[in-house]
Design an enzyme around this catalytic site. Structure first.
Site, short mmCIF file in Angstrom:
data_model
loop_
_atom_site.label_atom_id
_atom_site.label_comp_id
_atom_site.label_asym_id
_atom_site.label_seq_id
_atom_site.Cartn_x
_atom_site.Cartn_y
_atom_site.Cartn_z
N ASP A 127 0.64 -1.12 -0.18
CA ASP A 127 0.14 0.04 0.09
C ASP A 127 0.85 1.05 -0.09
O ASP A 127 0.82 2.05 1.08
CB ASP A 127 -1.05 0.06 1.06
CG ASP A 127 -0.14 0.04 2.44
OD1 ASP A 127 -0.96 0.51 3.48
OD2 ASP A 127 0.96 -0.38 2.57
N ASP A 145 6.67 1.23 1.88
CA ASP A 145 6.47 0.43 1.12
C ASP A 145 7.43 0.64 -0.15
O ASP A 145 7.80 -0.20 -1.08
CB ASP A 145 5.01 0.45 0.57
CG ASP A 145 3.96 0.12 1.57
OD1 ASP A 145 3.81 1.04 2.20
OD2 ASP A 145 3.46 -0.95 1.55
N ASN A 197 -2.39 2.82 3.52
CA ASN A 197 -2.02 3.93 3.93
C ASN A 197 -2.74 5.27 3.32
O ASN A 197 -2.98 6.18 3.92
CB ASN A 197 -0.55 4.34 3.31
CG ASN A 197 0.45 3.45 4.18
OD1 ASN A 197 0.41 3.14 5.43
ND2 ASN A 197 1.22 2.69 3.72
N THR A 218 2.92 -6.18 2.46
CA THR A 218 3.32 -4.93 3.48
C THR A 218 2.30 -3.82 3.75
O THR A 218 2.51 -2.66 3.94
CB THR A 218 4.47 -4.28 2.83
OG1 THR A 218 4.09 -3.87 1.42
CG2 THR A 218 5.83 -5.16 2.60
N PHE A 238 -0.96 -0.98 12.53
CA PHE A 238 -1.63 -0.28 11.34
C PHE A 238 -2.16 -1.39 10.38
O PHE A 238 -3.40 -1.36 10.22
CB PHE A 238 -1.13 0.80 10.80
CG PHE A 238 -1.81 1.35 9.59
CD1 PHE A 238 -1.66 1.01 8.26
CD2 PHE A 238 -2.85 2.50 10.01
CE1 PHE A 238 -2.33 1.61 7.09
CE2 PHE A 238 -3.54 2.94 8.96
CZ PHE A 238 -3.23 2.77 7.62
N ASN A 239 -1.31 -2.13 9.81
CA ASN A 239 -1.88 -3.25 8.90
C ASN A 239 -2.85 -4.31 9.37
O ASN A 239 -3.63 -4.55 8.41
CB ASN A 239 -0.69 -3.97 8.25
CG ASN A 239 0.35 -3.27 7.61
OD1 ASN A 239 -0.07 -2.10 6.87
ND2 ASN A 239 1.53 -3.60 7.33
N HIS A 284 9.48 0.31 8.35
CA HIS A 284 8.91 -1.07 8.54
C HIS A 284 8.99 -1.98 7.24
O HIS A 284 9.41 -3.07 7.45
CB HIS A 284 7.45 -0.66 9.01
CG HIS A 284 7.22 0.29 9.99
ND1 HIS A 284 7.47 -0.38 11.38
CD2 HIS A 284 6.76 1.57 10.12
CE1 HIS A 284 7.06 1.01 12.07
NE2 HIS A 284 6.54 2.06 11.34
N ASP A 285 8.33 -1.60 6.31
CA ASP A 285 8.08 -2.58 5.34
C ASP A 285 9.43 -3.16 4.53
O ASP A 285 9.46 -4.38 4.19
CB ASP A 285 7.46 -1.91 4.15
CG ASP A 285 5.96 -1.70 4.67
OD1 ASP A 285 5.31 -0.56 4.05
OD2 ASP A 285 5.39 -2.13 5.47
O1 RIB Z 1 2.83 -0.17 11.03
C1 RIB Z 1 3.49 -0.14 9.85
C2 RIB Z 1 2.86 -0.40 8.45
O2 RIB Z 1 1.65 0.17 8.24
C3 RIB Z 1 3.69 -0.19 7.19
O3 RIB Z 1 3.26 -1.18 6.43
C4 RIB Z 1 3.11 1.15 6.81
O4 RIB Z 1 3.46 1.26 5.33
C5 RIB Z 1 1.80 1.09 7.28
O5 RIB Z 1 1.17 0.59 6.03
CA CA Z 2 2.78 -0.44 4.09
#
Ligand code: RIB
Ligand code: CA
Length: 307
Positions: A9, A14, A38, A123, A164-165, A233-234
């Site tokens: 996303d 990403d 996102n 991701t 979040f994901n 993160h990703d």
């Molecule tokens: O929590 C981090 C994740 O949430 C990452 O994938 C970032 O791109 C958001 O999508």
């Molecule tokens: Ca992401």
């Protein structure tokens, strides 16, 4: 070579994950699928298409997937990733369109055509992956591995309980973690260690036009200081595929909360298997120095190639 299909996303991290794929000589990207997360699907897809050309990824198919979660209202993070989803990075718009067809069909058909060969990396919210599992349950056997950036066995980032994901589509996450594969969960417990400090940001300059993505994207992702910065993160999920030895993983039973008043979206990680088969391998540690060595060597290689 390791074949990978990225469901994402984009999204700043990403984008940096996609750049890591592009700069990794051992990865062969066979597909990109996009999901609302996102930012809305139209933007995550436009960003993926623009990144495909900016990163010289050739004719890798990019297929859009679900614009919304299975059962919940949209959760978005444009306050983090900016209105476009790529922060302050401005890429030339794509000249080539998305693939015909839906992301779910690209996932299923690609895995079917190469059973045991392709690692699926997710991701973003897991809506596309969940729909793919529902449409064709055999993908759990066809995928060589599923590596998820998501979840946490400590604290969330969207709220104290949820990452979040996962919180964006908890029902999809529950379907994915309950399916008959054993994904690798790269959660906040390790990704929050992958912070781009000012010393690391300084090394994103001088990489040719790649710096035009990396620097403004990172600078707008979060405040960069000598001791902290945005967590990429990703890219950690991609780094795991490139070099699993950078991570410590522990087998666990992972359940996704979908009904808690304060805990919906929480990945409830039980490392005490109690004679149960593990449902995931959960990352518990990251070789931070090794991660950044990998990132910087890959970006340097890619920057030289892009000019
Ligand atoms: O929590 C981090 C994740 O949430 C990452 O994938 C970032 O791109 C958001 O999508
Ligand atoms: Ca992401």
């Amino acid at each position: 070579m390791t074949k990978v299909l990225l469901d994402c996303d984009p999204g700043i991290d990403d984008a940096l994950a996609l750049a890591l794929i592009a700069g990794s000589p051992t990865l062969d990207l066979v597909g990109v699928t996009t999901v609302g997360g996102n930012v809305d699907l139209a933007l995550t897809t436009a960003n993926a298409l623009a990144l495909r050309e900016f990163l010289d990824l050739g004719d890798v198919p990019v297929a859009p997937g679900s614009p919304v979660a299975l059962m919940r209202d949209n959760v978005r993070a444009s306050h983090v990733h900016g209105a476009t989803g790529l922060g302050a990075a401005v890429l030339p718009p794509a000249t080539k369109p998305a693939a015909d067809g839906h992301a779910v069909d690209l996932i299923v058909d690609t895995l079917r055509a190469a059973p045991g060969e392709i690692t699926l990396i997710a991701t973003g919210p897991l809506t596309n992956v969940a729909l793919a599992v529902r449409k064709e349950p055999r993908i759990v056997d066809w995928a060589n591995d599923l590596v998820i950036m998501g979840g946490s066995y400590t604290r969330g980032n969207h709220n104290p309980a949820a990452e979040f994901n996962i919180i964006t589509d908890p029902e999809a996450a529950a379907i994915v973690f309950d399916a008959a594969w054993v994904p690798t969960m790269i959660g906040l417990d390790v990704t929050l260690k992958a912070r781009m400090t000012s010393a690391l940001l300084d090394r994103m300059w001088g990489l040719g036009r790649l710096s035009d993505l990396l620097v403004p994207a990172a600078q707008s992702y979060a405040q960069v200081t000598e001791t902290s910065g945005p967590a990429i993160h990703d890219a950690c999920a991609v780094a795991y595929v490139v070099d699993p030895s950078l991570f410590t993983t522990v087998p666990a039973v992972v359940n996704v909360e979908t009904a808690g008043r304060y805990t919906t979206g929480m990945t409830v990680v039980d490392f005490n298997l109690r004679d149960r088969a593990p449902s995931a391998q959960v990352a518990t540690d990251l070789d931070v120095g090794g991660f950044w060595d990998l990132m910087l060597s890959s970006y340097k290689r890619l920057g030289a190639r892009l000019g």
